[in-house]
Design an enzyme around this catalytic site. Sequence first.
Site, PDB file in Angstrom:
ATOM      1  CG  HIS A  15      -1.900   1.167   1.647  1.00  0.00           C
ATOM      2  ND1 HIS A  15      -3.103   1.202   1.549  1.00  0.00           N
ATOM      3  CD2 HIS A  15      -1.650   2.413   1.349  1.00  0.00           C
ATOM      4  CE1 HIS A  15      -4.039   2.359   1.811  1.00  0.00           C
ATOM      5  NE2 HIS A  15      -2.737   3.044   0.975  1.00  0.00           N
ATOM      6  CG  HIS A  17       0.001   7.051  -1.356  1.00  0.00           C
ATOM      7  ND1 HIS A  17      -1.789   7.431  -1.327  1.00  0.00           N
ATOM      8  CD2 HIS A  17      -0.908   6.453   0.310  1.00  0.00           C
ATOM      9  CE1 HIS A  17      -3.250   7.375  -0.854  1.00  0.00           C
ATOM     10  NE2 HIS A  17      -1.905   6.600   0.088  1.00  0.00           N
ATOM     11  CE  LYS A 101      -8.131   2.144  -0.719  1.00  0.00           C
ATOM     12  NZ  LYS A 101      -6.565   2.449   0.255  1.00  0.00           N
ATOM     13  CG  HIS A 138      -9.664   4.806   3.500  1.00  0.00           C
ATOM     14  ND1 HIS A 138      -8.675   4.637   3.645  1.00  0.00           N
ATOM     15  CD2 HIS A 138     -10.601   5.069   4.829  1.00  0.00           C
ATOM     16  CE1 HIS A 138      -8.253   6.281   4.490  1.00  0.00           C
ATOM     17  NE2 HIS A 138     -10.015   6.101   5.150  1.00  0.00           N
ATOM     18  CG  HIS A 176      -4.926   2.434   5.745  1.00  0.00           C
ATOM     19  ND1 HIS A 176      -6.675   1.681   6.139  1.00  0.00           N
ATOM     20  CD2 HIS A 176      -5.004   3.235   4.479  1.00  0.00           C
ATOM     21  CE1 HIS A 176      -6.821   2.781   5.377  1.00  0.00           C
ATOM     22  NE2 HIS A 176      -6.195   3.194   4.002  1.00  0.00           N
ATOM     23  CG  ASP A 251      -1.385   4.484   4.163  1.00  0.00           C
ATOM     24  OD1 ASP A 251      -1.597   5.223   2.802  1.00  0.00           O
ATOM     25  OD2 ASP A 251      -2.807   5.168   4.784  1.00  0.00           O
TER      26      ASP A 251
HETATM   27  O1  DOR Z   1      -3.448  10.031   5.489  1.00  0.00           O
HETATM   28  C1  DOR Z   1      -3.388   9.424   4.266  1.00  0.00           C
HETATM   29  N1  DOR Z   1      -3.108   9.938   3.913  1.00  0.00           N
HETATM   30  N2  DOR Z   1      -4.515   8.150   4.487  1.00  0.00           N
HETATM   31  C2  DOR Z   1      -5.325   8.044   2.963  1.00  0.00           C
HETATM   32  O2  DOR Z   1      -6.278   7.229   3.380  1.00  0.00           O
HETATM   33  C3  DOR Z   1      -4.804   9.108   1.914  1.00  0.00           C
HETATM   34  C4  DOR Z   1      -3.245   9.249   1.422  1.00  0.00           C
HETATM   35  C5  DOR Z   1      -3.094  10.255   0.803  1.00  0.00           C
HETATM   36  O3  DOR Z   1      -3.802   9.707  -0.563  1.00  0.00           O
HETATM   37  O4  DOR Z   1      -3.018  11.481   1.592  1.00  0.00           O
HETATM   38 ZN    ZN Z   2      -3.392   5.543   1.601  1.00  0.00          ZN
END
Ligand code: DOR
Ligand code: ZN
Length: 351
Positions: A15, A17, A101, A138, A176, A251
């Site tokens: 997971h 980003h 997702k 999520h 998460h 995450d």
């Molecule tokens: O804290 C987070 N940031 N939780 C999420 O689900 C998305 C993520 C983000 O993309 O910044």
């Molecule tokens: Zn995330």
Amino acid sequence: MSVDRLVIRRPDDWHLHLRQGAMLRAVLPWSARQMGRAIIMPNLRPPVTTPAAAEAYRAEILAALPAGSRFVPLMTCYLTDGTDPDAVAEGYAKGIWTAVKLYPAHATTNSAHGVTDLAKVAPVLERMQAIGMPLLIHGEATDHGIDIFDREAVFLERTAAPLLDRFPRLRVVLEHVTTQEAVAFVRRHGPSGRLGATITAHHLLINRSDLFAGGIRPHLYCLPIAKRERHRLALVDAATSGDPWFFLGTDSAPHPMKDKEAACGCAGCFTAATAIELYATAFDRAGRMDRLEAFASLNGPRFYGLPPNEDTIALERGDAAVPDLVMPEGGAAGDSVLPFMSGEALPWRMA
Ligand code: DOR
Ligand code: ZN
């Protein structure tokens, strides 16, 4: 037994980003240094909803990799009320997508296009169930009347449990997880092989009091928000249990400093700079370094039906310095990203 060196299969991040453009180019090398593969989150602007968009995003990621890196991005489809089951199945059959997702609409960063009502995506879920494609969730209820610290537990009861009943063969990852309730839920459904869960490093290391230690700490704010200490302890117990349904997903979610340190700061902790060292810190504190490899490198591939990475990484006891800042190229002061626990020394480092 206390060990000073540990060699494990190369971990994967289930997971992650990565963003795009200069931010992508700044953060990606940190993940690629440690991780063999990563499940890439699709919450871009606009979100990644078509096979063509996923292919273009994958190409952007591959172009941003350091020379010689063998890091493999595994792409995901952002589920919306209007997602076409045929497009999902086609992208999966072609190997473009690994999973779908599900963001409940407005649950978190860039989730405005998320699902407003699961009934609307039932045909997509039917198809995913038929082809064995995993749904990554999520898991937070978005109703504003629900206390932010209760949103995960309420989601499990009102949404996740009925969803698993309605689609008994759908493969699901609860992303998460942050609560005792979620750990119990995963333990209940994990043995059937159809439910797994990722646990972040930051949720293993902080509780909700840390968010306010000596003042408000915007860089510790993420969603789902960190919970009470008893929940953190349940997560440590789950991660270090060796149970195959729990696996690593950082995450890691970078945001420019100016968007974190603001009147309305963004959610997300940037942990990718020292991800495996952060997990090692949590496992070491629990006296369970012997279970790090299962959690970080074996359980995830097993759930996804992939082989573990063939190569290894070595960890050794000794100070790992968390970088102070990560600056996207061409950025000004407020554009830098502050890594989680920046400036601190962690007890394990990658050799
Ligand atoms: O804290 C987070 N940031 N939780 C999420 O689900 C998305 C993520 C983000 O993309 O910044
Ligand atoms: Zn995330």
